[in-house]
Each structure stands twice: as structure tokens, then as C-alpha cells.
Motif scaffolding. Structure first.
Motif, PDB file in Angstrom:
ATOM      1  N   LEU A  56       0.939  -1.148  -0.010  1.00  0.00           N
ATOM      2  CA  LEU A  56       0.064   0.020   0.017  1.00  0.00           C
ATOM      3  C   LEU A  56       1.025   1.236   0.078  1.00  0.00           C
ATOM      4  O   LEU A  56       0.714   2.281  -0.854  1.00  0.00           O
ATOM      5  CB  LEU A  56      -0.822  -0.016   1.038  1.00  0.00           C
ATOM      6  CG  LEU A  56      -1.849   1.249   1.433  1.00  0.00           C
ATOM      7  CD1 LEU A  56      -2.868   1.545   0.396  1.00  0.00           C
ATOM      8  CD2 LEU A  56      -2.656   1.187   2.508  1.00  0.00           C
ATOM      9  N   ARG A  57       2.168   1.148   1.034  1.00  0.00           N
ATOM     10  CA  ARG A  57       2.748   2.297   0.859  1.00  0.00           C
ATOM     11  C   ARG A  57       3.417   2.630  -0.418  1.00  0.00           C
ATOM     12  O   ARG A  57       3.518   3.796  -0.699  1.00  0.00           O
ATOM     13  CB  ARG A  57       3.859   2.227   2.227  1.00  0.00           C
ATOM     14  CG  ARG A  57       4.616   3.283   2.430  1.00  0.00           C
ATOM     15  CD  ARG A  57       5.368   3.276   3.679  1.00  0.00           C
ATOM     16  NE  ARG A  57       5.656   1.879   4.175  1.00  0.00           N
ATOM     17  CZ  ARG A  57       4.974   1.163   5.153  1.00  0.00           C
ATOM     18  NH1 ARG A  57       3.934   1.708   5.788  1.00  0.00           N
ATOM     19  NH2 ARG A  57       5.319   0.096   5.543  1.00  0.00           N
ATOM     20  N   ALA A  58       3.916   1.734  -0.971  1.00  0.00           N
ATOM     21  CA  ALA A  58       4.669   1.621  -2.499  1.00  0.00           C
ATOM     22  C   ALA A  58       3.669   2.136  -3.389  1.00  0.00           C
ATOM     23  O   ALA A  58       4.021   3.004  -4.332  1.00  0.00           O
ATOM     24  CB  ALA A  58       5.180   0.374  -2.652  1.00  0.00           C
ATOM     25  N   VAL A  59       2.597   1.741  -3.578  1.00  0.00           N
ATOM     26  CA  VAL A  59       1.473   2.160  -4.394  1.00  0.00           C
ATOM     27  C   VAL A  59       1.193   3.708  -4.063  1.00  0.00           C
ATOM     28  O   VAL A  59       1.315   4.630  -5.058  1.00  0.00           O
ATOM     29  CB  VAL A  59       0.073   1.549  -4.493  1.00  0.00           C
ATOM     30  CG1 VAL A  59      -0.841   2.006  -5.225  1.00  0.00           C
ATOM     31  CG2 VAL A  59       0.678   0.080  -5.058  1.00  0.00           C
ATOM     32  N   ARG A  60       0.996   4.311  -2.959  1.00  0.00           N
ATOM     33  CA  ARG A  60       0.805   5.537  -2.444  1.00  0.00           C
ATOM     34  C   ARG A  60       1.879   6.332  -3.053  1.00  0.00           C
ATOM     35  O   ARG A  60       1.766   7.606  -3.294  1.00  0.00           O
ATOM     36  CB  ARG A  60       0.639   5.814  -0.932  1.00  0.00           C
ATOM     37  CG  ARG A  60      -0.673   5.208  -0.493  1.00  0.00           C
ATOM     38  CD  ARG A  60      -0.885   5.580   1.081  1.00  0.00           C
ATOM     39  NE  ARG A  60      -1.945   5.123   1.576  1.00  0.00           N
ATOM     40  CZ  ARG A  60      -2.236   4.900   2.729  1.00  0.00           C
ATOM     41  NH1 ARG A  60      -1.161   5.039   3.643  1.00  0.00           N
ATOM     42  NH2 ARG A  60      -3.528   4.695   3.327  1.00  0.00           N
TER      43      ARG A  60
END
Length: 181
Positions: free
Chosen positions: A54-58
């Protein structure tokens, strides 16, 4: 169809991803929201369902948003950077009853990597076709969402967040008020 199916899907998905960036409230608040995005945009392949993913996509979103504000050279730099950083190697592939299309990283690559490369490949098609003017910011004065105008006559002005309806209602009310006075 103006572009190939996979290019149009990727462009639509890039705009949708950019519009989750929190300007109108965080659109990817948790892993469940990323799961829903994954399904809604018909992603296949690896999906870890983790906070790191999720952090990488954000983290990808601000870089992609810059595309809508950059000139051609800036967009090319972003596209080439994404392709280079993710070791993209385009190959024709078919899966899930889809016709042949390009994948440039393996299906088991991290989701953010696949998103970045799919975005870069689709944006490269826009650059090659001389169609960067299809990347637009919503015309509604209270909206900062981005959109991709895939209409034949390049007439799309509003994003998918209901701004077109809001603008129409505002115009109707103004006409109605003017006719009364």
C-alpha cells in the motif's frame, strides 16, 4: 477505440490512481481500499495485500501526478525513469482471455512496479502519438482531479467525481435565476 485496449485501460487506471492521492480525502486509506482498486481496475498477478505494498503504491502517485503538469520533455523523463528503474522489458503476452498486449515486467513483480511500468508504457503511447493534450485537469473550479480524454473529439472536460453534473446544475440554476430577474 483511439489507442489499444491495454493503453486505454492503463491511462484510465493511472488517472484513477492519481485521483486517490488525498486531495479530496485519501482514496487508498487501507489495504482493503487497495484490494478494491486492484479488482476494479482488473489487475492480475501478484498482490501481497500488505501495508508495504500500500505504501509503495501511494508513493507512486505524486510522480504520476506530475505528468499532468509537465511538458513533453518532462513527461519523457518521467516515463524513461519509470521504465529504467523497473527494468522494463516489453513482451507480447496474452492471459485471462485478453488479446495480445504488452507486459514489460513479470506478473509476479510487485504491484507498484507493475503499476508504474503500465503507466509508463501507456504514457509512452501518448507521447509517440502526439496526443499529450488528452491529459487534462478537471475543469470544475473546486476540483484538482486529473483525467484522460479518450473521446474522439477531445471534448471531455470533467473528471469522474461528478463534477460535470455539478457544473450543469450550477449553470441551470444561474440560467433559472437570470430568467426570474
Amino acid at each position: 477505440m483511439l489507442f489499444t485496449h491495454d493503453t486505454e485501460c492503463a491511462l484510465t487506471t493511472v488517472a484513477a490512481l492519481v485521483n486517490t492521492d488525498g486531495r479530496a480525502g485519501e482514496g487508498l486509506p487501507d489495504v482493503a481500499a487497495l484490494d478494491a482498486f486492484f479488482v476494479a481496475h482488473a489487475y492480475s498477478g501478484r498482490h501481497e495485500r500488505s501495508e508495504d505494498e500500500l505504501r509503495a503504491v501511494r508513493d507512486l502517485r505524486p510522480r504520476l501526478r506530475r505528468v499532468w503538469y509537465a511538458d513533453t520533455e518532462g513527461i519523457v523523463a518521467i516515463v524513461n525513469g519509470l521504465l529504467r528503474e523497473n527494468d522494463a522489458l516489453p513482451q507480447l503476452i496474452t492471459h485471462d482471455d485478453e488479446p495480445y498486449h504488452f507486459h514489460a515486467v513479470p506478473r509476479d513483480a510487485p504491484l507498484a512496479t507493475r503499476m508504474a511500468v503500465e503507466a509508463a508504457m501507456a504514457l509512452a503511447d501518448l507521447v509517440r502519438a502526439g496526443e499529450l493534450r488528452r491529459l487534462r485537469i478537471c475543469d470544475h473550479p473546486d476540483c484538482e482531479n486529473v483525467l484522460v480524454d479518450l473521446s474522439k473529439n477531445r471534448s471531455r472536460r470533467f473528471c469522474d467525481a461528478g463534477c460535470g453534473n455539478r457544473a450543469a446544475v450550477t449553470a441551470y440554476r444561474a440560467r433559472r435565476s437570470a430568467s426570474r430577474g
